[in-house]
Design an enzyme around this catalytic site. Structure first.
Site, PDB file in Angstrom:
ATOM      1  N   LYS A 181      43.720  29.111  45.246  1.00 44.41           N
ATOM      2  CA  LYS A 181      44.913  28.903  44.422  1.00 44.41           C
ATOM      3  C   LYS A 181      45.095  30.071  43.467  1.00 44.41           C
ATOM      4  O   LYS A 181      44.276  30.303  42.585  1.00 44.41           O
ATOM      5  CB  LYS A 181      44.802  27.623  43.599  1.00 44.41           C
ATOM      6  CG  LYS A 181      46.148  27.281  42.947  1.00 44.41           C
ATOM      7  CD  LYS A 181      46.044  26.272  41.835  1.00 44.41           C
ATOM      8  CE  LYS A 181      45.650  26.884  40.522  1.00 44.41           C
ATOM      9  NZ  LYS A 181      46.697  27.775  39.958  1.00 44.41           N
ATOM     10  N   GLY A 233      38.562  32.462  35.055  1.00 41.48           N
ATOM     11  CA  GLY A 233      39.618  32.076  34.116  1.00 41.48           C
ATOM     12  C   GLY A 233      39.030  31.819  32.740  1.00 41.48           C
ATOM     13  O   GLY A 233      37.994  32.400  32.382  1.00 41.48           O
ATOM     14  N   SER A 234      39.662  30.929  32.004  1.00 40.47           N
ATOM     15  CA  SER A 234      39.249  30.695  30.618  1.00 40.47           C
ATOM     16  C   SER A 234      37.955  29.883  30.546  1.00 40.47           C
ATOM     17  O   SER A 234      37.653  29.074  31.426  1.00 40.47           O
ATOM     18  CB  SER A 234      40.358  29.954  29.870  1.00 40.47           C
ATOM     19  OG  SER A 234      40.580  28.696  30.463  1.00 40.47           O
ATOM     20  N   THR A 235      37.217  30.086  29.472  1.00 43.54           N
ATOM     21  CA  THR A 235      35.979  29.333  29.252  1.00 43.54           C
ATOM     22  C   THR A 235      36.285  27.841  29.123  1.00 43.54           C
ATOM     23  O   THR A 235      35.531  26.993  29.618  1.00 43.54           O
ATOM     24  CB  THR A 235      35.264  29.872  27.996  1.00 43.54           C
ATOM     25  OG1 THR A 235      34.875  31.227  28.266  1.00 43.54           O
ATOM     26  CG2 THR A 235      34.032  29.071  27.644  1.00 43.54           C
ATOM     27  N   GLU A 236      37.421  27.533  28.502  1.00 38.02           N
ATOM     28  CA  GLU A 236      37.820  26.133  28.319  1.00 38.02           C
ATOM     29  C   GLU A 236      37.940  25.421  29.674  1.00 38.02           C
ATOM     30  O   GLU A 236      37.361  24.343  29.882  1.00 38.02           O
ATOM     31  CB  GLU A 236      39.168  26.154  27.598  1.00 38.02           C
ATOM     32  CG  GLU A 236      39.716  24.843  27.199  1.00 38.02           C
ATOM     33  CD  GLU A 236      41.189  24.990  26.773  1.00 38.02           C
ATOM     34  OE1 GLU A 236      41.703  26.129  26.669  1.00 38.02           O
ATOM     35  OE2 GLU A 236      41.813  23.934  26.579  1.00 38.02           O
ATOM     36  N   GLY A 238      36.740  26.532  32.517  1.00 36.70           N
ATOM     37  CA  GLY A 238      35.422  26.633  33.156  1.00 36.70           C
ATOM     38  C   GLY A 238      34.521  25.470  32.777  1.00 36.70           C
ATOM     39  O   GLY A 238      33.818  24.898  33.615  1.00 36.70           O
ATOM     40  N   GLU A 255      33.325  32.651  36.340  1.00 36.20           N
ATOM     41  CA  GLU A 255      33.471  33.953  35.682  1.00 36.20           C
ATOM     42  C   GLU A 255      34.494  33.744  34.586  1.00 36.20           C
ATOM     43  O   GLU A 255      35.676  33.550  34.870  1.00 36.20           O
ATOM     44  CB  GLU A 255      33.903  34.994  36.714  1.00 36.20           C
ATOM     45  CG  GLU A 255      33.528  36.405  36.313  1.00 36.20           C
ATOM     46  CD  GLU A 255      34.631  37.059  35.516  1.00 36.20           C
ATOM     47  OE1 GLU A 255      34.618  36.904  34.282  1.00 36.20           O
ATOM     48  OE2 GLU A 255      35.494  37.686  36.120  1.00 36.20           O
ATOM     49  N   CYS A 289      38.765  40.424  31.164  1.00 34.39           N
ATOM     50  CA  CYS A 289      37.671  39.608  30.621  1.00 34.39           C
ATOM     51  C   CYS A 289      36.547  40.475  30.077  1.00 34.39           C
ATOM     52  O   CYS A 289      35.876  40.103  29.134  1.00 34.39           O
ATOM     53  CB  CYS A 289      37.162  38.642  31.681  1.00 34.39           C
ATOM     54  SG  CYS A 289      36.832  39.452  33.239  1.00 34.39           S
ATOM     55  N   GLU A 386      38.446  35.398  22.175  1.00 32.04           N
ATOM     56  CA  GLU A 386      39.054  36.330  23.117  1.00 32.04           C
ATOM     57  C   GLU A 386      40.556  36.387  22.863  1.00 32.04           C
ATOM     58  O   GLU A 386      41.237  35.372  22.943  1.00 32.04           O
ATOM     59  CB  GLU A 386      38.770  35.848  24.547  1.00 32.04           C
ATOM     60  CG  GLU A 386      39.217  36.809  25.610  1.00 32.04           C
ATOM     61  CD  GLU A 386      38.793  36.368  27.012  1.00 32.04           C
ATOM     62  OE1 GLU A 386      39.007  35.198  27.372  1.00 32.04           O
ATOM     63  OE2 GLU A 386      38.250  37.216  27.747  1.00 32.04           O
TER      64      GLU A 386
HETATM   65  P1  NAI Z   1      43.322  29.269  32.707  1.00 31.50           P
HETATM   66  O1  NAI Z   1      41.843  29.188  32.705  1.00 31.50           O
HETATM   67  O2  NAI Z   1      44.103  28.060  32.332  1.00 31.50           O
HETATM   68  O3  NAI Z   1      43.839  29.700  34.156  1.00 31.50           O
HETATM   69  C1  NAI Z   1      43.049  30.268  35.171  1.00 31.50           C
HETATM   70  C2  NAI Z   1      43.287  29.545  36.483  1.00 31.50           C
HETATM   71  O4  NAI Z   1      42.815  28.201  36.382  1.00 31.50           O
HETATM   72  C3  NAI Z   1      44.760  29.421  36.897  1.00 31.50           C
HETATM   73  O5  NAI Z   1      44.843  29.541  38.301  1.00 31.50           O
HETATM   74  C4  NAI Z   1      45.104  28.000  36.461  1.00 31.50           C
HETATM   75  O6  NAI Z   1      46.182  27.440  37.202  1.00 31.50           O
HETATM   76  C5  NAI Z   1      43.812  27.270  36.775  1.00 31.50           C
HETATM   77  N1  NAI Z   1      43.605  26.025  36.023  1.00 31.50           N
HETATM   78  C6  NAI Z   1      44.114  25.678  34.812  1.00 31.50           C
HETATM   79  N2  NAI Z   1      43.664  24.460  34.456  1.00 31.50           N
HETATM   80  C7  NAI Z   1      42.851  24.023  35.439  1.00 31.50           C
HETATM   81  C8  NAI Z   1      42.075  22.839  35.652  1.00 31.50           C
HETATM   82  N3  NAI Z   1      42.038  21.862  34.740  1.00 31.50           N
HETATM   83  N4  NAI Z   1      41.342  22.743  36.786  1.00 31.50           N
HETATM   84  C9  NAI Z   1      41.343  23.730  37.701  1.00 31.50           C
HETATM   85  N5  NAI Z   1      42.065  24.863  37.567  1.00 31.50           N
HETATM   86  C10 NAI Z   1      42.808  25.020  36.440  1.00 31.50           C
HETATM   87  O7  NAI Z   1      43.738  30.494  31.787  1.00 31.50           O
HETATM   88  P2  NAI Z   1      45.132  30.750  31.051  1.00 31.50           P
HETATM   89  O8  NAI Z   1      45.610  29.494  30.376  1.00 31.50           O
HETATM   90  O9  NAI Z   1      46.039  31.405  32.005  1.00 31.50           O
HETATM   91  O10 NAI Z   1      44.698  31.795  29.932  1.00 31.50           O
HETATM   92  C11 NAI Z   1      44.148  31.343  28.694  1.00 31.50           C
HETATM   93  C12 NAI Z   1      43.097  32.278  28.206  1.00 31.50           C
HETATM   94  O11 NAI Z   1      42.010  32.305  29.112  1.00 31.50           O
HETATM   95  C13 NAI Z   1      43.517  33.731  28.110  1.00 31.50           C
HETATM   96  O12 NAI Z   1      44.179  33.977  26.908  1.00 31.50           O
HETATM   97  C14 NAI Z   1      42.187  34.436  28.181  1.00 31.50           C
HETATM   98  O13 NAI Z   1      41.561  34.434  26.938  1.00 31.50           O
HETATM   99  C15 NAI Z   1      41.389  33.562  29.138  1.00 31.50           C
HETATM  100  N6  NAI Z   1      41.411  34.087  30.520  1.00 31.50           N
HETATM  101  C16 NAI Z   1      40.315  34.722  30.991  1.00 31.50           C
HETATM  102  C17 NAI Z   1      40.333  35.268  32.253  1.00 31.50           C
HETATM  103  C18 NAI Z   1      39.166  35.990  32.794  1.00 31.50           C
HETATM  104  O14 NAI Z   1      39.342  36.867  33.624  1.00 31.50           O
HETATM  105  N7  NAI Z   1      37.967  35.651  32.435  1.00 31.50           N
HETATM  106  C19 NAI Z   1      41.516  35.224  33.093  1.00 31.50           C
HETATM  107  C20 NAI Z   1      42.613  34.468  32.543  1.00 31.50           C
HETATM  108  C21 NAI Z   1      42.538  33.944  31.290  1.00 31.50           C
END
Ligand code: NAI
Ligand code: MG
Length: 478
Positions: A181, A233-236, A238, A255, A289, A386
């Site tokens: 996804k 994605g986000s730690t939250e 994760g 990650e 990240c 972050e």
């Molecule tokens: P996010 O963690 O919500 O999104 C990342 C992915 O997870 C997207 O594909 C999203 O659709 C999916 N996702 C969201 N909620 C989910 C759930 N409950 N279960 C499974 N998948 C889910 O990140 P977001 O809201 O786009 O960004 C928020 C913050 O996260 C950013 O400001 C940044 O600090 C951090 N981030 C870190 C990344 C990294 O590379 N480590 C990448 C993106 C965001």
């Protein structure tokens, strides 16, 4: 003063964007029952309408992936799997311009980066893993064990195609099938990749792409037919996924976020260091990240570094991401811009000194000027959270021990940088730093052969290299 350059926009004519996209399930396009728009964050122009994956769509994709695993993919030799991966890598190279323009349109990153970093590195990941597919017994992984089966992969919006490559290439090389996804703001290059899978003649169901938001991601995480989850994605989120997976037999790699320390010792070559600081935090608008988002300067060079850094930042060209001269593109979404604004407002309210480059920002779209904060303390939110934007927090130190203390004082542990002329200093510091990736006299360098991953709240497991391969085989650490 910046030199005046004539506009040098890359042509959009190489890409064809459909008005509506379905999911890619079992080698076919399946329209979703609900849709959402994807926009160009540099202009807010609607690019296309994307299917919002439901639990039923995810279920169909998992069934297709299971069927492909049982009937075709797990029966192929590593050599045959490798051929498909080589073919995919070559097609990605052939269609590199198309991928680069599409990525820049959907994500907002400068074409210079999508063309020179994202797309070539994505192809490199497929080439690298294609090479391992028939040589796993030499990779130092436990080859008495088997692939997991069906892998669910959820990726973010900052490097849409590259994160797809990091996930899909090792999964296929080791014999798994995939349900992936993409992030909701950046689905288009994943959907172009689906076309590449068709072009390469990949057996139906080996790669399935279901677009959607967090609810779609959650349906993947909770689907009982999935054997392993790989998330970036986000730690939250994760943490949510770790909780959901804990009572199951699923394997998991995470990650997550970072707050990388970029440490400058007094003996560093200052001009080179300034370039490295700029690359560390302003590459990809700081949506990285492993960004060097905390600059930790030795006091005796702090004034000189900051003066040169500000002069350099005033020359960063912000604007049209399709222009080949642009250094800093658009912020990926209104939500991300709001988060950057909230954290920078907190930086000012908590007493740090704010300085932004003197640049004109376009009227439409989402933009943020390159910014630094000086006088930052360990307690400030901008030193701990972050920001994921073009914002650098500057701290200072007197002794090397203090630099390490400050660098490690974070809930994260993904990356760090060291700037020093002295090899012994570099070796000493790398041993003290608790970070998965440490760069010396450079920053943000990536290679498919190099494992990448974090300590603490930056995640579990490694991606890339031989370490990354083992995460796609049973018996590896959960
Ligand atoms: P996010 O963690 O919500 O999104 C990342 C992915 O997870 C997207 O594909 C999203 O659709 C999916 N996702 C969201 N909620 C989910 C759930 N409950 N279960 C499974 N998948 C889910 O990140 P977001 O809201 O786009 O960004 C928020 C913050 O996260 C950013 O400001 C940044 O600090 C951090 N981030 C870190 C990344 C990294 O590379 N480590 C990448 C993106 C965001
Ligand atoms: Mg978009």
């Amino acid at each position: 003063m910046n030199f005046e350059y004539a506009a040098a926009p890359e042509s959009r004519s190489v890409v064809k964007i459909d008005p509506v996209y379905g999911h890619f399930i079992n080698g076919k396009w399946v329209n979703g029952s609900a849709h959402f728009n994807t926009i160009n964050p540099a202009t807010e122009e609607v690019l296309s309408s994307i299917s919002l994956g439901s639990a039923a769509d995810v279920d169909a994709a998992v069934k297709a992936a299971r069927n492909a695993f049982d009937k075709s993919w797990s029966k192929l030799s590593g050599r045959e799997r490798g051929k498909y991966l080589f073919r995919i890598a070559r097609i990605m190279q052939e269609r590199a311009r198309e991928f680069a323009v599409l990525e820049t349109l959907d994500n907002g990153k400068p074409i210079r980066e999508s063309r020179d970093v994202d797309v070539p590195l994505s192809a490199a990941h497929f080439f690298y893993h294609a090479g391992w597919a028939d040589k796993l017994e030499f990779a130092g992984v436990d080859t008495t064990t088997a692939p997991h089966g069906v892998v669910g992969q959820i990726i973010p919006w900052n490097f849409p195609l590259l994160m797809l490559a990091w996930k899909v290439a090792p999964a296929l090389a080791t014999g798994n099938t995939v349900v992936l996804k993409p992030a909701e703001t950046t689905s288009l290059t994943a959907l172009l990749f689906a076309q590449v899978c068709q072009q390469a003649g990949l057996p139906d169901g080996v790669v399935n792409i279901v677009t959607g938001d967090g609810s779609t991601g959650s349906a993947i995480v909770n689907h009982p037919g999935i054997d392993k989850i790989a998330f970036t994605g986000s730690t939250e989120v994760g943490k949510l996924i770790a909780r959901a997976v804990a009572p199951t037999n699923k394997s998991l790699t995470l990650e997550l976020g970072g707050k990388g320390a970029n440490i400058v010792f007094g003996d560093a070559a200052i001009d080179e260091t300034v370039e490295g600081i700029v690359n560390g935090i302003f590459f990809n608008q700081g949506h990285v990240c492993c960004a060097g988002s905390r600059l930790i300067l030795q006091e005796n060079v702090a004034d000189e570094v900051l003066e040169k850094l500000k002069r350099r930042m005033d020359k960063i060209r912000v604007g049209d991401p399709l222009d080949k001269n642009t250094d800093l593109g658009a912020i990926n979404s209104a939500e991300q811009l709001a988060k950057i604004r909230e954290l920078t407002a907190a930086g000012e309210a908590e007493g740090a000194g704010r300085w932004s480059a003197n640049c004109a920002l376009p009227e439409n779209g989402f933009w943020f000027a390159p910014t630094i904060f000086t006088g930052v303390t360990q307690a400030h939110r901008i030193a701990r959270e972050e920001i994921f934007g073009p914002v650098l927090s500057v701290l200072t130190f007197r002794t090397p021990a203090e630099a390490i203390e400050k660098a490690n004082n974070t809930p994260f542990g993904l990356s760090a940088g060291i700037w020093s002329e002295k090899g012994s200093n570099i070796l000493w510091a790398t041993q003290q730093l608790r970070a998965g990736v440490i760069w010396a006299n450079t920053f943000n360098k990536f290679d498919p052969a190099s494992p990448f991953g974090g300590y603490k709240e930056s995640g579990w497991g490694r991606e890339g290299g031989r370490h990354g391969l083992s995460a796609y085989l049973k018996g590896s650490a959960k």
